[in-house]
Motif scaffolding. Structure first.
Motif, PDB file in Angstrom:
ATOM      1  N   ALA A  61       2.870  10.051  -9.811  1.00 14.13           N
ATOM      2  CA  ALA A  61       2.115  10.227 -11.045  1.00 14.13           C
ATOM      3  C   ALA A  61       1.424  11.595 -11.084  1.00 14.13           C
ATOM      4  O   ALA A  61       1.215  12.159 -12.144  1.00 14.13           O
ATOM      5  N   MET A  62       1.067  12.077  -9.898  1.00 10.86           N
ATOM      6  CA  MET A  62       0.354  13.356  -9.858  1.00 10.86           C
ATOM      7  C   MET A  62       1.334  14.511  -9.956  1.00 10.86           C
ATOM      8  O   MET A  62       2.408  14.457  -9.403  1.00 10.86           O
ATOM      9  N   PRO A  63       0.931  15.582 -10.652  1.00 10.74           N
ATOM     10  CA  PRO A  63       1.797  16.764 -10.648  1.00 10.74           C
ATOM     11  C   PRO A  63       1.832  17.309  -9.223  1.00 10.74           C
ATOM     12  O   PRO A  63       0.843  17.196  -8.502  1.00 10.74           O
TER      13      PRO A  63
ATOM     14  N   GLN B 210       0.828  -1.199   0.000  1.00  9.14           N
ATOM     15  CA  GLN B 210       0.000   0.000   0.000  1.00  9.14           C
ATOM     16  C   GLN B 210       0.868   1.257   0.000  1.00  9.14           C
ATOM     17  O   GLN B 210       0.592   2.222  -0.703  1.00  9.14           O
ATOM     18  N   LEU B 211       1.942   1.230   0.772  1.00 10.33           N
ATOM     19  CA  LEU B 211       2.829   2.385   0.804  1.00 10.33           C
ATOM     20  C   LEU B 211       3.445   2.622  -0.565  1.00 10.33           C
ATOM     21  O   LEU B 211       3.564   3.760  -1.024  1.00 10.33           O
ATOM     22  N   ASP B 212       3.830   1.514  -1.230  1.00 15.70           N
ATOM     23  CA  ASP B 212       4.404   1.647  -2.571  1.00 15.70           C
ATOM     24  C   ASP B 212       3.404   2.291  -3.514  1.00 15.70           C
ATOM     25  O   ASP B 212       3.753   3.182  -4.296  1.00 15.70           O
ATOM     26  N   GLN B 213       2.157   1.803  -3.426  1.00 17.18           N
ATOM     27  CA  GLN B 213       1.127   2.364  -4.303  1.00 17.18           C
ATOM     28  C   GLN B 213       0.930   3.846  -4.053  1.00 17.18           C
ATOM     29  O   GLN B 213       0.831   4.641  -4.981  1.00 17.18           O
ATOM     30  N   GLN B 214       0.884   4.202  -2.764  1.00 16.77           N
ATOM     31  CA  GLN B 214       0.712   5.624  -2.429  1.00 16.77           C
ATOM     32  C   GLN B 214       1.839   6.445  -3.034  1.00 16.77           C
ATOM     33  O   GLN B 214       1.631   7.527  -3.569  1.00 16.77           O
TER      34      GLN B 214
END
Lengths: 524, 92
Positions: free
Chosen positions: A361-363, A351-355
């Motif tokens: 990915a977000m600016p 989950q931490l990796d995904q976060q």
């Protein structure tokens, strides 16, 4: 006691239970450790005391097997033990190594998020080498999935550096308050060294030499070292920046500057002599000052030497010695627990990796002038805001907040800077034995109200964001020049802080110095 | 001749670790010194080891009952301050 054979908690590793500070709110500065090489990041990603991200999900425990100490610090009183207290050096019961093993296995089976076992006292672990290393030896054997760490004043570190490496202890915390013996003499009245009690500057000089030598020896052996420093106003406040620079040069990877705790009722030298503790502002200023030199830790909760659970919570009462003594090691199916622990840990890391991926990915919400979708004027001044946060959102009622998260908003963005506690360390003197006499004489007169104290901890903040707030605190906050704001309830913290900052900017309030009271919103 | 541990002791074990004669043993409510084994470290060390590491004032006394580490000697808190705070009563 329920026998913790394997955990009976549902497999929801991401629900941080109860206490502590949940979620992104509490200062998740995910890249605070960004400068570290990958192999070190991998080592600390599930260590709650080192990684700000990890401390929301992973728990730690301390076992109090090390009562003896070989130095005296002016902020410590070895006579003191109070169940209401939460601070270093304090424990309710000492454990033998065998009891400690049982306790650790029981806790690790019951709380699968528990990744780290530390020995931190209540004295100095390396002044109790037999008990400390016996505990580590047995744990390395029986619970190889638990990370071991030790905290020390450093005096005996050079002597035991090899032994520390032998038991696969990969994290060590050294408390280093100074590198100048003259300053040291004002912090340490004596040390016990080579069969003598050595006082004053001479003692401090030896301690400092051993600490620095120990730090180098550990880093040479690939052991991660964090340095703790206690900020003592008027004693080492101006000196800590130099400490930070020197320990970084010698290989420490993280510096944790903690505020002095000096209450008269604790009966310490500093407490009784009226030494001031730093204000939250002073602490923050110093942390900012040092951060140019190295990674600073801002989420430390200064826990007890027998704490159990997530940082900021203590589940020690669930695992008292009478309960542990009823257990037999055979009752604990650690092999099964280990399988489950691995699943839970992997899920959290995923989950931490995904976060982290999502963030990448977000600016960035705010960046340089070229990409400034937020229309922040570079001329705006910096503002501090306090947030009553819960689960990453502005989710706490003002009066229920046990701590506030302090954010800084400036033209370059929003960043977490610290947490400030509101609660008292100790709620009463009844059970505090030793403290009674001292507190009786020091607490004469009208006590400051809890609200006044809370407001005092918010000094320097211009806005406080919370989900709700009562009429009385609203008025008092405004009178203190802090604008309460309940309009962003349940919004993500960073977004809410940014929104308020922009409102302030549009209203022309960021052009100059703060003006005390601002808007005319009504209390919720 | 032997030193003695008295009620001020907080059971921190520091003395046990450093006693060259293994004269100190755990007991309730606090550690005790086996007077048959205690040599006060004479001939071995300049100072009796237990008293040299003990962090608690007045916890270890000599044969006359006088504390090796009298009030204020370890913390550095001035006697007047201790008296003012009611933490020490001067001998009558």
């Amino acid at each position: 006691m329920e026998l913790p054979v394997i955990s009976n908690t549902p497999p929801t590793p991401l629900t941080t239970s109860g206490g502590g500070c949940s979620s992104s709110g509490c200062g998740t500065a995910p890249d605070a450790l960004g400068h570290l090489p990958d192999h070190i990041r991998a080592k600390v990603q599930d260590h709650p005391c080192y990684s700000e991200e990890a401390h929301h999900y992973f728990a730690r425990m301390h076992v109090a097997v090390a009562p003896a100490c070989n130095i005296q610090c002016n902020y410590c009183n070895r006579k003191y033990d109070c169940a209401n207290e939460s601070r270093p050096g304090v424990v309710s019961e000492l454990l033998s190594p065998d009891q400690a093993i049982k306790k650790v296995l029981a806790v690790a089976a019951k709380i699968p998020q528990m990744t780290v076992l530390g020995i931190a006292g209540p004295g100095d672990p390396l002044a109790n080498p037999t008990r400390t290393f016996e505990t580590f030896r047995q744990l390395a054997e029986r619970a190889p999935d638990i990370k071991l760490c030790v905290s020390t004043n450093g005096l005996n570190l050079p002597k035991y550096a090899d032994e520390i490496a032998k038991y696969n202890i990969d994290h060590v915390t050294i408390t280093i308050n100074c590198i100048d013996p003259e300053i040291g003499a004002r912090i340490y009245p004596w040390i016990f060294w080579e069969n003598r009690r050595i006082r004053g500057v001479a003692g401090a000089r030896i301690l400092i030499e051993q600490q620095q030598k120990g730090l180098e020896m550990l880093t040479a052996r690939g052991i991660l070292v964090k340095v703790n420093s206690v900020l003592i106003p008027g004693v080492n406040d101006r000196h800590l920046k130099e400490v930070s620079r020197v320990v970084k040069a010698r290989g420490a990877f993280l510096h944790n500057v903690m505020p002095l705790i000096a209450e008269a009722e604790h009966g310490t030298y500093y407490g009784l002599m009226g030494q001031a503790s730093p204000s939250a502002e002073q602490l923050q200023e110093l942390q900012d000052d040092c951060s140019g030199d190295m990674a600073m830790m801002r989420h430390c909760r200064q826990c007890r030497a027998d704490a159990v659970g997530l940082l900021g919570e203590d589940r020690g009462a669930e695992f008292t010695m009478d309960k542990i003594d009823q257990l037999s090691l055979d009752d604990i199916d650690y092999a099964a627990a280990m399988v489950r622990r691995k699943e839970v840990h992997d899920a959290i890391i995923d989950q931490l990796d995904q976060q982290r991926e999502t963030r990448r990915a977000m600016p960035p919400p705010l960046s340089g002038d070229s990409r400034n979708p937020e229309n922040l004027s570079p001329a705006w001044r910096t503002v501090l805001m306090a947030v009553a946060g819960k689960n990453g959102v502005v989710g706490e009622h003002f009066g229920h907040a046990r701590e506030f998260l302090i954010y800084e908003a400036s033209p370059s963005g929003v960043r977490f800077v610290s947490h400030r506690k509101t609660g008292l360390y100790c709620s009463g003197t009844e059970s505090c034995g030793e403290g009674d006499e001292a507190s009786a004489s020091s607490l004469v007169g009208e006590p400051e109200s809890v609200l006044d104290k809370t407001i005092a901890t918010l000094t320097g903040c211009e806005v406080v964001l919370c989900s709700k707030i009562g009429y009385e605190p609203w008025g008092k906050l405004e009178a203190s020049g802090i604008q309460p704001n309940g309009e962003h309830a349940m919004e993500p913290i960073e977004d809410a802080v940014l929104a308020v900052y922009k409102e302030m900017g549009s209203a022309g309030k960021l052009a100059e110095k703060p003006v005390g009271q601002a808007s005319s919103r009504k209390a919720a | 001749m032997a030193l003695q541990i008295v009620h001020a002791c907080v059971n921190c074990c520091a003395c046990v670790e450093v006693c060259p004669n293994e004269a100190i043993y755990a007991d309730t409510p606090h550690f005790l010194i086996d007077e048959a084994k205690c040599t006060e470290c004479l001939g071995e060390y300049a100072d009796p080891q237990c008293a040299a590491i003990c962090p608690i004032e007045c916890a270890i006394v000599n044969e006359l009952g006088d504390p090796i580490n009298p009030p204020g000697s370890l913390t550095g808190i001035p006697l007047e301050k201790l008296i003012e705070l009611g933490l020490y009563k001067a001998a009558a």
